[in-house]
Design an enzyme around this catalytic site. Structure first.
Site, PDB file in Angstrom:
ATOM      1  CD  GLU A  63      16.644  -2.267  10.821  1.00 51.04           C
ATOM      2  OE1 GLU A  63      16.192  -2.063   9.682  1.00 51.04           O
ATOM      3  OE2 GLU A  63      17.867  -2.235  11.087  1.00 51.04           O
ATOM      4  CG  ASN A  66       7.517  -5.021   4.187  1.00 42.04           C
ATOM      5  OD1 ASN A  66       6.753  -5.976   4.115  1.00 42.04           O
ATOM      6  ND2 ASN A  66       7.099  -3.768   4.026  1.00 42.04           N
TER       7      ASN A  66
HETATM    8  N1  LIG Z   1       0.715   1.784   1.595  1.00 38.44           N
HETATM    9  C1  LIG Z   1       2.001   1.768   1.186  1.00 38.44           C
HETATM   10  N2  LIG Z   1       2.973   1.979   2.078  1.00 38.44           N
HETATM   11  C2  LIG Z   1       4.255   1.937   1.642  1.00 38.44           C
HETATM   12  C3  LIG Z   1       4.585   1.707   0.301  1.00 38.44           C
HETATM   13  N3  LIG Z   1       5.930   1.719   0.197  1.00 38.44           N
HETATM   14  C4  LIG Z   1       6.412   1.957   1.429  1.00 38.44           C
HETATM   15  N4  LIG Z   1       5.406   2.087   2.322  1.00 38.44           N
HETATM   16  C5  LIG Z   1       5.495   2.338   3.770  1.00 38.44           C
HETATM   17  O1  LIG Z   1       6.849   2.539   4.085  1.00 38.44           O
HETATM   18  C6  LIG Z   1       7.370   1.399   4.772  1.00 38.44           C
HETATM   19  C7  LIG Z   1       8.698   1.034   4.128  1.00 38.44           C
HETATM   20  O2  LIG Z   1       9.512   0.416   5.046  1.00 38.44           O
HETATM   21  P1  LIG Z   1       9.918  -1.117   4.943  1.00 38.44           P
HETATM   22  O3  LIG Z   1       8.730  -1.940   5.245  1.00 38.44           O
HETATM   23  O4  LIG Z   1      11.095  -1.231   5.813  1.00 38.44           O
HETATM   24  O5  LIG Z   1      10.375  -1.376   3.435  1.00 38.44           O
HETATM   25  P2  LIG Z   1      11.672  -0.743   2.691  1.00 38.44           P
HETATM   26  O6  LIG Z   1      12.167   0.385   3.524  1.00 38.44           O
HETATM   27  O7  LIG Z   1      11.140  -0.337   1.366  1.00 38.44           O
HETATM   28  O8  LIG Z   1      12.699  -1.832   2.607  1.00 38.44           O
HETATM   29  C8  LIG Z   1       6.341   0.303   4.642  1.00 38.44           C
HETATM   30  O9  LIG Z   1       6.344  -0.608   5.715  1.00 38.44           O
HETATM   31  C9  LIG Z   1       5.049   1.110   4.539  1.00 38.44           C
HETATM   32  O10 LIG Z   1       4.626   1.505   5.815  1.00 38.44           O
HETATM   33  C10 LIG Z   1       3.514   1.496  -0.622  1.00 38.44           C
HETATM   34  O11 LIG Z   1       3.714   1.275  -1.809  1.00 38.44           O
HETATM   35  N5  LIG Z   1       2.251   1.532  -0.130  1.00 38.44           N
END
Ligand SMILES: Nc1nc2c(ncn2[C@@H]2O[C@H](COP(=O)(O)OP(=O)(O)O)[C@@H](O)[C@H]2O)c(=O)[nH]1
Ligand SMILES: *[C@@H]1O[C@H](CO)[C@@H](O)[C@H](O)[C@H]1NC(C)=O
Ligand SMILES: *[C@@H]1O[C@H](CO)[C@@H](O)[C@H](O)[C@H]1NC(C)=O
Ligand SMILES: *[C@@H]1O[C@H](CO)[C@@H](O)[C@H](O)[C@H]1NC(C)=O
Ligand SMILES: [Mg+2]
Length: 447
Positions: A63, A66
């Site tokens: 997981e 977020n």
């Molecule tokens: N710096 C940055 N990291 C991102 C961005 N989008 C995704 N990430 C990285 O990818 C992860 C995505 O996983 P999560 O938090 O589970 O969100 P979700 O998967 O989009 O629902 C984030 O926690 C970040 O580490 C972004 O726009 N900027």
């Protein structure tokens, strides 16, 4: 037994560290009945001399950051309720699971990203105004009481009810089952009979008991597994399984509002957007009181003169290909919006590869396109997790936000904008994917 208990009591009383608070009035007997000697020192100390009780938890390793924040919300509401219900008999504390080894944290030039305390990302004083939280390293120190290890009294490995769909019985479930070797792998028993060695990589944290619990239902139903007269520390693994009791209620939003970020991250984000995006909190009406409990309902936030897009790529391109756009298509959706809003500046938060970012930037060359690139020192201090939060803060203060369908990264930005008081139509927008636009959720704040 009783005599030796009393002797032990006096011994502990005399040698007790006086800074250790919440000493109970009188010792009775140790209530533990699960294979503990009655004069077991840990048992005696933890359950008789203090009213402190600890809830620990962990989340399924794949997981992302977020979703884990949402699991924290559910858990914090649960623990706050326990405190209120127990009327001071017990002082419940939520132990914050250190951050580490997340799939999306890819930087390899900033050292290992594990055992990161919550204070790196969040403002602990704000969290504590909602529920008593302590960091794992504080728990270890406090709970070990000068011994070499901290043994959690009982760990529950929560498991989904796999049979639910077969049997069609969707009633709540809270049932102990035998652990399979697979479920126990993370908790190998050591030669001393304790479980441990794998709790967030801390070799000095172990568990006295590990149980498997098939669970279906909301958070509040976990209460019956706590036995606070017997156990002073209980951990739940796979805490993503219990559902919200009250998603979207006032209580939910109070807990959510307490999740302020580390103030250093706001400062970095604000410096950036002042410099490159002509943003100014007081002019943009995005200021909040220092103390979240003093916040009031408003809808007059204006935001800085830029559009922010959260363009989620990487695993979404595979797992959710239909609901994310191509770069060309994203560019055309964004230009239309920019015309409509009469803005000149776009901020891009993305996990895209550089070539995709550059393609987007060149397709939008009639606008000022920026993204945040951290300095080496910011990356070293705040890691990939902190850099992502800086992107989220900058997006939360944009005039207009447009996110990615079903991304929890996007959801957390929308919540921050609801708290700041933007008109909802400037917040709940999503890029359309390759397939037609999907209906989107808009969870508005309640005060
Ligand atoms: N710096 C940055 N990291 C991102 C961005 N989008 C995704 N990430 C990285 O990818 C992860 C995505 O996983 P999560 O938090 O589970 O969100 P979700 O998967 O989009 O629902 C984030 O926690 C970040 O580490 C972004 O726009 N900027
Ligand atoms: C907290 O308590 C409220 C009021 O009793 C209840 O409605 C809610 O379901 C509880 N939530 C949790 C997570 O325990
Ligand atoms: C527990 O182990 C960690 C490192 O894994 C160490 O930093 C900490 O000081 C230890 N705590 C105690 C109380 O032994
Ligand atoms: C922000 O805007 C306010 C109100 O217009 C102004 O007084 C203040 O000086 C501005 N701050 C900066 C740093 O530009
Ligand atoms: Mg994710």
């Amino acid at each position: 037994m009783v005599a030796s208990n009393i002797l032990l009591y006096f011994f502990l009383l005399i040698s007790a560290d006086l800074t250790y608070k919440n000493v109970a009035q009188a010792p009775e007997y140790c209530g533990k009945k699960n294979g503990y000697a009655l004069d077991d020192k840990n048992c005696f100390w933890h359950t008789e001399f203090t009213s402190k009780r600890y809830i620990l938890y962990d989340v399924n390793p794949p997981e992302g950051f977020n979703l884990r924040r949402d699991v924290y919300l559910r858990t914090s509401i649960f623990v706050r309720n326990l405190s209120e219900k127990s009327k001071k008999r017990y002082q419940w504390h939520l132990v914050l699971p250190p951050w580490g080894n997340l799939y999306h944290w890819r930087s390899t030039d900033i050292g290992p990203q594990k055992q990161i305390p919550w204070s790196t990302f969040f403002d602990l004083e704000s969290l504590k105004k909602y529920v008593p939280v302590i960091e794992m390293h504080e728990f270890i120190k406090e709970y070990s009481q000068n011994s070499k290890t901290s043994a959690i009294d009982r760990v529950y490995i929560l498991q989904n009810d796999e049979k639910m769909f077969e049997t069609g019985n969707f009633d709540d479930k809270n049932q102990l089952v035998n652990c399979t070797p697979d479920a126990l792998r993370k908790y190998q028993a050591s030669s001393s009979g304790n479980y441990g060695a794998k709790f967030w990589g801390y070799s000095n944290v172990t568990a006295n008991e590990v149980k498997c619990l098939v669970y279906h239902g909301t958070m509040s139903g976990l209460e019956e597994n706590l036995y606070p007269d017997i156990y002073s520390s209980v951990m739940f693994d796979h805490m993503e399984i219990p559902l919200h009791d009250s998603y979207g209620t006032k209580e939910f939003w109070a807990a959510r509002r307490s999740m302020r970020y580390n103030s250093a991250l706001y400062e970095i984000a604000n410096d950036f957007s002042q410099k490159y995006l002509k943003s100014n909190d007081s002019r943009d009406k995005t200021e909040l009181p220092m103390d979240w409990t003093k916040e009031k309902s408003k809808r007059n936030a204006l935001g800085g003169p830029y559009l922010c897009v959260h363009l989620r790529r990487r695993d979404f391109l595979i797992g959710r290909a239909g609901s994310v756009p191509t770069i060309k298509n994203a560019a055309s959706q964004l230009s239309i919006k920019m015309e409509e809003l009469n803005l000149q500046s776009i901020f891009i938060a993305t996990d895209a590869e550089n070539n995709e970012y550059n393609e987007l930037k060149s397709l939008l060359n009639m606008y000022a396109v920026t993204r945040y690139t951290p300095s080496d020192s910011v990356k070293k201090l705040y890691k990939d997790g902190g850099v992502a939060i800086i992107d989220q803060i900058i997006c939360s203060k944009a005039r207009y936000f447009i996110g990615t369908h079903e991304s929890t990264f996007t959801f957390r930005i929308q919540e921050d904008r609801e708290i700041m008081g933007f008109p909802s139509k400037m917040t709940f927008n999503e890029l359309c994917g390759i397939e037609k636009c999907k209906s989107r959720s808009s969870w508005k704040i309640l005060w």
